[in-house]
Design a protein around this motif. Structure first.
Motif, PDB file in Angstrom:
ATOM      1  N   LEU A 154      -3.083  -8.777  -3.608  1.00  0.00           N
ATOM      2  CA  LEU A 154      -2.391  -9.486  -2.539  1.00  0.00           C
ATOM      3  C   LEU A 154      -0.827  -8.934  -2.663  1.00  0.00           C
ATOM      4  O   LEU A 154      -0.176  -8.930  -1.333  1.00  0.00           O
ATOM      5  CB  LEU A 154      -2.177 -11.081  -2.780  1.00  0.00           C
ATOM      6  CG  LEU A 154      -3.524 -11.664  -2.562  1.00  0.00           C
ATOM      7  CD1 LEU A 154      -3.217 -13.506  -3.319  1.00  0.00           C
ATOM      8  CD2 LEU A 154      -4.159 -11.689  -1.243  1.00  0.00           C
ATOM      9  N   GLY A 155      -0.342  -8.468  -3.715  1.00  0.00           N
ATOM     10  CA  GLY A 155       0.943  -7.626  -3.514  1.00  0.00           C
ATOM     11  C   GLY A 155       1.109  -6.666  -2.708  1.00  0.00           C
ATOM     12  O   GLY A 155       1.861  -6.233  -2.270  1.00  0.00           O
ATOM     13  N   ASN A 156      -0.113  -5.763  -2.645  1.00  0.00           N
ATOM     14  CA  ASN A 156      -0.107  -4.580  -1.755  1.00  0.00           C
ATOM     15  C   ASN A 156      -0.289  -5.204  -0.329  1.00  0.00           C
ATOM     16  O   ASN A 156       0.720  -4.442   0.581  1.00  0.00           O
ATOM     17  CB  ASN A 156      -1.674  -3.871  -1.827  1.00  0.00           C
ATOM     18  CG  ASN A 156      -1.698  -3.121  -3.017  1.00  0.00           C
ATOM     19  OD1 ASN A 156      -0.649  -2.750  -3.628  1.00  0.00           O
ATOM     20  ND2 ASN A 156      -2.823  -3.112  -3.528  1.00  0.00           N
ATOM     21  N   ILE A 157      -0.328  -6.236  -0.054  1.00  0.00           N
ATOM     22  CA  ILE A 157      -0.537  -6.923   1.271  1.00  0.00           C
ATOM     23  C   ILE A 157       1.020  -7.281   1.520  1.00  0.00           C
ATOM     24  O   ILE A 157       1.618  -6.922   2.422  1.00  0.00           O
ATOM     25  CB  ILE A 157      -1.447  -8.049   1.400  1.00  0.00           C
ATOM     26  CG1 ILE A 157      -3.009  -7.604   1.698  1.00  0.00           C
ATOM     27  CG2 ILE A 157      -1.014  -8.679   2.967  1.00  0.00           C
ATOM     28  CD1 ILE A 157      -3.731  -8.785   1.512  1.00  0.00           C
ATOM     29  N   VAL A 158       1.663  -8.018   0.770  1.00  0.00           N
ATOM     30  CA  VAL A 158       2.902  -8.563   0.832  1.00  0.00           C
ATOM     31  C   VAL A 158       4.013  -7.280   0.861  1.00  0.00           C
ATOM     32  O   VAL A 158       4.679  -7.316   2.010  1.00  0.00           O
ATOM     33  CB  VAL A 158       3.282  -9.375  -0.515  1.00  0.00           C
ATOM     34  CG1 VAL A 158       4.929  -9.670  -0.581  1.00  0.00           C
ATOM     35  CG2 VAL A 158       2.555 -10.500  -0.390  1.00  0.00           C
ATOM     36  N   LEU A 189      -5.024  -5.360   7.017  1.00  0.00           N
ATOM     37  CA  LEU A 189      -5.439  -5.937   5.940  1.00  0.00           C
ATOM     38  C   LEU A 189      -6.245  -5.042   5.339  1.00  0.00           C
ATOM     39  O   LEU A 189      -6.293  -4.653   4.081  1.00  0.00           O
ATOM     40  CB  LEU A 189      -6.053  -7.351   6.108  1.00  0.00           C
ATOM     41  CG  LEU A 189      -4.998  -8.464   6.526  1.00  0.00           C
ATOM     42  CD1 LEU A 189      -5.823  -9.771   6.479  1.00  0.00           C
ATOM     43  CD2 LEU A 189      -4.127  -8.492   5.322  1.00  0.00           C
ATOM     44  N   ILE A 190      -7.285  -4.570   6.077  1.00  0.00           N
ATOM     45  CA  ILE A 190      -8.285  -3.752   5.709  1.00  0.00           C
ATOM     46  C   ILE A 190      -7.684  -2.333   5.184  1.00  0.00           C
ATOM     47  O   ILE A 190      -7.871  -1.812   3.913  1.00  0.00           O
ATOM     48  CB  ILE A 190      -9.319  -3.014   6.922  1.00  0.00           C
ATOM     49  CG1 ILE A 190     -10.113  -4.239   7.564  1.00  0.00           C
ATOM     50  CG2 ILE A 190     -10.153  -1.986   6.499  1.00  0.00           C
ATOM     51  CD1 ILE A 190     -11.188  -4.764   6.461  1.00  0.00           C
ATOM     52  N   SER A 191      -6.574  -1.704   5.739  1.00  0.00           N
ATOM     53  CA  SER A 191      -5.859  -0.570   5.189  1.00  0.00           C
ATOM     54  C   SER A 191      -5.238  -1.196   3.899  1.00  0.00           C
ATOM     55  O   SER A 191      -5.449  -0.156   2.951  1.00  0.00           O
ATOM     56  CB  SER A 191      -4.844  -0.097   6.437  1.00  0.00           C
ATOM     57  OG  SER A 191      -4.201   0.973   5.991  1.00  0.00           O
ATOM     58  N   LEU A 192      -4.620  -2.158   4.035  1.00  0.00           N
ATOM     59  CA  LEU A 192      -3.697  -2.330   2.784  1.00  0.00           C
ATOM     60  C   LEU A 192      -4.621  -2.536   1.220  1.00  0.00           C
ATOM     61  O   LEU A 192      -4.101  -2.720   0.270  1.00  0.00           O
ATOM     62  CB  LEU A 192      -2.684  -3.486   3.030  1.00  0.00           C
ATOM     63  CG  LEU A 192      -1.562  -3.209   4.062  1.00  0.00           C
ATOM     64  CD1 LEU A 192      -0.778  -4.263   4.317  1.00  0.00           C
ATOM     65  CD2 LEU A 192      -0.713  -2.098   3.493  1.00  0.00           C
ATOM     66  N   THR A 193      -5.910  -3.067   1.680  1.00  0.00           N
ATOM     67  CA  THR A 193      -6.707  -3.282   0.532  1.00  0.00           C
ATOM     68  C   THR A 193      -7.678  -2.267   0.275  1.00  0.00           C
ATOM     69  O   THR A 193      -8.649  -2.495  -0.701  1.00  0.00           O
ATOM     70  CB  THR A 193      -7.402  -4.776   1.019  1.00  0.00           C
ATOM     71  OG1 THR A 193      -8.092  -4.622   2.177  1.00  0.00           O
ATOM     72  CG2 THR A 193      -6.455  -6.042   0.953  1.00  0.00           C
ATOM     73  N   SER A 194      -7.448  -1.236   0.950  1.00  0.00           N
ATOM     74  CA  SER A 194      -8.433  -0.022   0.799  1.00  0.00           C
ATOM     75  C   SER A 194      -7.618   1.029  -0.437  1.00  0.00           C
ATOM     76  O   SER A 194      -8.561   2.126  -0.661  1.00  0.00           O
ATOM     77  CB  SER A 194      -8.816   0.661   2.050  1.00  0.00           C
ATOM     78  OG  SER A 194      -9.613  -0.257   2.830  1.00  0.00           O
ATOM     79  N   LYS A 195      -6.318   0.882  -0.637  1.00  0.00           N
ATOM     80  CA  LYS A 195      -5.841   1.846  -1.497  1.00  0.00           C
ATOM     81  C   LYS A 195      -4.778   1.144  -2.176  1.00  0.00           C
ATOM     82  O   LYS A 195      -4.255  -0.021  -1.741  1.00  0.00           O
ATOM     83  CB  LYS A 195      -5.207   2.970  -0.592  1.00  0.00           C
ATOM     84  CG  LYS A 195      -4.173   2.490   0.453  1.00  0.00           C
ATOM     85  CD  LYS A 195      -3.415   3.575   1.161  1.00  0.00           C
ATOM     86  CE  LYS A 195      -2.389   2.818   2.223  1.00  0.00           C
ATOM     87  NZ  LYS A 195      -2.891   2.180   3.262  1.00  0.00           N
TER      88      LYS A 195
END
Length: 110
Positions: free
Chosen positions: A43-47, A25-31
């Motif tokens: 949230l689409g980056n996480i999905v 989650l940290i990685s996917l919300t960092s870029k």
């Protein structure tokens, strides 16, 4: 413009799964993985990062906060705060946990 729904989530589970989920989650919300008006914390980056189609799972919103991992009652946990359009968006969390993290459970308040 939507009315925003603010939600707090507490994720608990075994240390390996919680650590992996938290770090991802940290990685996917960092870029910015997928261009959007929300930017990095969409949230689409996480999905998308977990291999799901963000056009098929409700994910209009973004992560506001991710806590560090802590320990409670022989399990590890962390907290996140998100804001989403009109209502909470639990389908994404349910699909991610079902596919990748069988020990993880969550509770939320919206």
């Amino acid at each position: 413009m939507p009315n925003w729904c603010y939600s707090d989530y507490a994720f608990t589970g075994n240390v390996d799964e919680i650590t992996n989920f938290h770090d991802k989650l940290i990685s996917l919300t960092s870029k910015e993985c997928v261009p959007s008006g929300f930017g990095n914390s969409w949230l689409g980056n996480i999905v998308d990062g977990f291999g799901f189609n963000y056009n098929e799972i409700p994910c209009r919103g973004e992560v506001d906060y991710i806590s560090d991992i802590g320990e409670c009652c022989d399990e590890n946990e962390f907290y996140i705060t998100v804001h989403t359009a009109w209502e909470y968006k639990n389908e994404m969390w349910d699909k991610i946990i079902a596919k990748y993290y069988p020990s993880i459970e969550y509770v939320f308040r919206a």
